[in-house]
Design a protein around this motif. Structure first.
Motif, short mmCIF file in Angstrom:
data_model
loop_
_atom_site.label_atom_id
_atom_site.label_comp_id
_atom_site.label_asym_id
_atom_site.label_seq_id
_atom_site.Cartn_x
_atom_site.Cartn_y
_atom_site.Cartn_z
N TYR A 97 28.22 17.09 -19.40
CA TYR A 97 28.71 18.47 -19.42
C TYR A 97 27.88 19.35 -18.49
O TYR A 97 28.40 20.31 -17.91
N CYS A 98 26.60 19.02 -18.34
CA CYS A 98 25.76 19.77 -17.39
C CYS A 98 26.14 19.45 -15.95
O CYS A 98 26.21 20.34 -15.10
N ALA A 125 28.76 3.83 -20.96
CA ALA A 125 27.66 4.80 -20.88
C ALA A 125 28.16 6.18 -20.53
O ALA A 125 27.53 7.18 -20.87
N PHE A 126 29.30 6.26 -19.83
CA PHE A 126 29.82 7.54 -19.35
C PHE A 126 31.30 7.67 -19.69
O PHE A 126 32.00 6.68 -19.85
N ALA A 127 31.74 8.91 -19.74
CA ALA A 127 33.15 9.16 -20.00
C ALA A 127 33.99 8.66 -18.84
O ALA A 127 33.56 8.67 -17.68
N GLU A 128 35.19 8.23 -19.15
CA GLU A 128 36.07 7.69 -18.11
C GLU A 128 36.39 8.75 -17.05
O GLU A 128 36.51 8.42 -15.86
N PHE A 140 37.61 16.22 -15.11
CA PHE A 140 36.18 16.21 -15.46
C PHE A 140 35.59 17.61 -15.44
O PHE A 140 34.69 17.93 -16.22
N PHE A 141 36.09 18.46 -14.55
CA PHE A 141 35.48 19.78 -14.37
C PHE A 141 36.01 20.84 -15.33
O PHE A 141 35.74 22.03 -15.16
N ARG A 142 36.72 20.43 -16.35
CA ARG A 142 37.19 21.37 -17.36
C ARG A 142 36.08 21.76 -18.34
O ARG A 142 36.21 22.72 -19.08
#
Length: 245
Positions: free
Chosen positions: A23-24, A188-191, A219-221
């Motif tokens: 999110y960062c 490890a990470f979101a799709e 992703f940028f939401r």
């Protein structure tokens, strides 16, 4: 910009605390993309996009919704003070390549190794993908371009981002088996993050998105500025002030 560059902010942290949560990453790269879009709309190229060009400001007198500003520096060599950055406690797996030169050793395939400047706006998008990897993993554990190419090639093959890039390089001969062992439930990470990084790192520049298209990526939401502020303050040393502002 009160907090200095993102590279400065992360430089004094322990290796594990240099890694940014998704999110960062979404917040800082979205704001940087707004700057990149403006540059591209004026038919210019950034050429050096990296976390050292992303600057952060906290306004203590502003309301919560406007406390944090994130801006992309452009053609700002005056900000290059990395020789003063505190690297004490840096990880032994830190890259051997100069972080100041990431736009050179990490350049897009159509740019790397060329005598003449062949940069395009799509080369900037490649550098954004490299920056995203660096933020997600804390450091890029590469000694040379061959290591970087190896990592990117294997990431493309499986369309996955593993927990550790170091493991990929240590096991070059059995990398496929290593990546096959990751199940979706153990990712490890979101799709959304994985897909965003991989479209930025496409070999063919014509197949990479524009800055404008990338801003519409799902992703940028993510935009929780309060949590991002907490992340900034969690590693801040009140006794030191940034030198690259």
């Amino acid at each position: 910009m009160s907090e200095g560059s993102l590279r400065y902010i992360l430089s004094a942290r322990t290796p594990n605390n240099k890694k940014m949560l998704e999110y960062c990453i979404a917040i800082v790269l979205r704001e940087a993309l707004l700057g990149l879009r403006l540059i591209h709309n004026t038919e210019r190229i950034h050429r050096t996009f990296n976390q050292g060009d992303i600057f952060v400001h906290i306004d203590d007198n502003a309301t919560d919704s406007a406390r944090i500003l994130i801006k992309l520096a452009f053609e700002a060599l005056v900000y290059d003070h990395s020789e003063n950055i505190n690297t004490e406690g840096a990880s032994s797996s830190s890259p051997f390549l100069d972080v100041k030169g990431i736009s050179k050793w990490g350049a897009a395939p159509e740019v790397f190794g060329k005598d003449n400047d062949t940069s395009t706006q799509k080369s900037d998008i490649w550098l954004l993908g490299i920056t995203a990897l660096e933020l997600a993993y804390g450091d890029l554990p590469v000694r040379n371009r061959e290591d970087l190419n190896c990592i990117i090639t294997k990431l493309r093959e499986k369309k996955r981002l593993p927990i550790s890039l170091e493991k990929l390089l240590k096991k070059k001969g059995i990398i496929k088996k290593t990546l096959d062992s990751y199940k979706r439930k153990e990712q490890a990470f979101a799709e959304e993050f994985e897909k965003m990084v991989l479209i930025c790192l496409r070999e063919d520049p014509e197949k990479r998105p524009t800055a404008d298209q990338l801003l519409n990526n799902p992703f940028f939401r993510q935009r929780d500025m309060k949590k991002f502020e907490q992340f900034l303050l969690s590693g801040k040393n009140p006794g030191k002030r940034p030198i690259d502002n």
